[in-house]
Design a protein around this motif. Structure first.
Motif, PDB file in Angstrom:
ATOM      1  N   SER A  29       0.614  -1.007   0.150  1.00 46.90           N
ATOM      2  CA  SER A  29       0.159   0.205  -0.224  1.00 46.90           C
ATOM      3  C   SER A  29       0.866   1.032   0.503  1.00 46.90           C
ATOM      4  O   SER A  29       0.601   2.526  -0.708  1.00 46.90           O
ATOM      5  CB  SER A  29      -0.923  -0.289   1.237  1.00 46.90           C
ATOM      6  N   GLU A  44       1.628   1.684  -3.380  1.00 52.48           N
ATOM      7  CA  GLU A  44       1.257   2.471  -4.253  1.00 52.48           C
ATOM      8  C   GLU A  44       1.179   4.387  -3.778  1.00 52.48           C
ATOM      9  O   GLU A  44       0.736   4.876  -5.016  1.00 52.48           O
ATOM     10  CB  GLU A  44      -0.423   2.090  -4.077  1.00 52.48           C
ATOM     11  N   HIS A  76      -0.007  -2.608  -7.489  1.00 47.00           N
ATOM     12  CA  HIS A  76      -0.402  -1.436  -7.631  1.00 47.00           C
ATOM     13  C   HIS A  76       1.097  -0.700  -7.399  1.00 47.00           C
ATOM     14  O   HIS A  76       1.355  -0.471  -6.715  1.00 47.00           O
ATOM     15  CB  HIS A  76      -1.307  -1.095  -6.939  1.00 47.00           C
ATOM     16  N   PRO A  77       0.941   1.222  -7.996  1.00 47.14           N
ATOM     17  CA  PRO A  77      -0.435   1.098  -9.701  1.00 47.14           C
ATOM     18  C   PRO A  77       0.417  -0.055 -10.789  1.00 47.14           C
ATOM     19  O   PRO A  77       1.450  -0.478 -10.562  1.00 47.14           O
ATOM     20  CB  PRO A  77       0.369   2.922 -10.442  1.00 47.14           C
ATOM     21  N   ARG A  87      -8.297  -4.976  -1.276  1.00 43.86           N
ATOM     22  CA  ARG A  87      -7.352  -3.728  -1.283  1.00 43.86           C
ATOM     23  C   ARG A  87      -8.119  -2.977  -1.300  1.00 43.86           C
ATOM     24  O   ARG A  87      -7.194  -2.328  -0.088  1.00 43.86           O
ATOM     25  CB  ARG A  87      -6.656  -3.761  -2.600  1.00 43.86           C
ATOM     26  N   CYS A 130       3.524  -6.179  -4.198  1.00 42.02           N
ATOM     27  CA  CYS A 130       3.568  -4.989  -4.572  1.00 42.02           C
ATOM     28  C   CYS A 130       2.885  -4.690  -6.061  1.00 42.02           C
ATOM     29  O   CYS A 130       3.455  -4.646  -6.859  1.00 42.02           O
ATOM     30  CB  CYS A 130       4.356  -3.700  -4.462  1.00 42.02           C
ATOM     31  N   VAL A 164       2.726   6.599  -7.107  1.00 44.21           N
ATOM     32  CA  VAL A 164       1.326   8.069  -7.821  1.00 44.21           C
ATOM     33  C   VAL A 164       1.707   9.183  -6.620  1.00 44.21           C
ATOM     34  O   VAL A 164       1.254   9.786  -7.969  1.00 44.21           O
ATOM     35  CB  VAL A 164      -0.334   7.254  -7.106  1.00 44.21           C
TER      36      VAL A 164
END
Length: 266
Positions: free
Chosen positions: A30, A33, A52-53, A240, A50, A37
């Motif tokens: 988390s 991300e 994301h993104p 998520r 991991c 981002v």
């Protein structure tokens, strides 16, 4: 040249931050991300988990529970970001012994998550407060429903393990009108079991009104989970949005509320 800074992380540890942070390794999906981002290009390494993104192009350094200290050191990070629950203390100690600064987060509820994210992104990484963090605060600024539904939320089977009340996910659910079972043990005040392991018979004896089935860490589905709780209405939840503290928090109330409303019957 700017001087190094010293800040205290969520665990109370003094962390020396070099000037001009440019290279970060994240050991928490988390947080990966959140950083990626908010500041594309800052991350140079992340765990295999991991996801994301989408399309994140950084070096992979192993899992959250078994990261490669050698691989992390080879990336020459200015900072490693970790979490006291997701990462093992011996791994973090080894990174510190190798001379790497490690910032450790601690998250038990939504308020802690929002504050911890702000400290990491704004105070530590010296980024502008991201729009998604502002949106997350606004999205969760509502009063919980007057009546809560009593529910159990398994996160594993064989053996059965459920979400306890002293967890980030439980706090999100409470704000959405869900009271997780089992209740705290009155014989152990101040020390609730965060992820109780209970035999299936004991889960049935709690007499929940609703079964909640997230898709991580165990991937429960409509055909894997409801079979163990015959006759009990259930809802499938996005793991998520339930357990990650990052950009997904801005959409989490709407996503989870819709999934909680979509109750199914086995």
């Amino acid at each position: 040249m700017d001087a190094a800074r010293r800040l205290t992380d969520d665990e109370g540890d003094d962390v020396r931050l070099p000037p001009g942070l440019r290279r970060v390794v994240s050991l928490v999906p988390s947080l990966t991300e959140a950083v990626a981002v908010s500041a594309p290009g800052l991350l140079v390494g992340a765990t295999d988990w991991c996801t994301h993104p989408a399309g994140l192009d950084v070096a992979r350094i192993g899992g959250t529970k078994n990261p490669s200290v050698e691989a992390i050191c080879a990336l020459r990070p200015d900072l490693v970001i970790a979490n006291e629950e997701e990462n093992r203390a011996p791994d973090l100690a080894a990174l510190r012994a190798a001379g790497l600064p490690v910032w450790t987060t601690r998250v038990r509820d939504l308020d802690q998550a929002l504050a911890s994210l702000h400290r990491l992104l704004v105070d530590v990484l010296q980024l502008p407060c991201p729009d998604w963090l502002v949106a997350a605060r606004q999205a969760w600024s509502f009063e919980p429903p007057a009546r809560a539904v009593r529910a159990v939320a398994p996160i594993w089977r064989r053996p059965w393990m459920v979400l306890g009340r002293d967890t980030f996910a439980a706090d999100l659910l409470r704000r959405l009108g869900v009271d997780l079972l089992p209740a705290d043990d009155p014989d152990r005040p101040g020390a609730p079991d965060r992820y109780p392991r209970l035999p299936l018979a004991e889960l049935h004896a709690l007499e929940p009104e609703l079964l909640l089935l997230p898709d991580e860490p165990y991937r429960f589905t409509a055909t894997d989970g409801p079979d163990a709780f015959p006759g009990l209405p259930y809802a499938l939840l996005d793991g998520r949005h339930l357990t990650w503290y990052g950009p997904s928090l801005a959409q989490a109330p709407a996503v989870l509320a819709a999934q909680l409303a979509d109750r199914r019957h086995p």
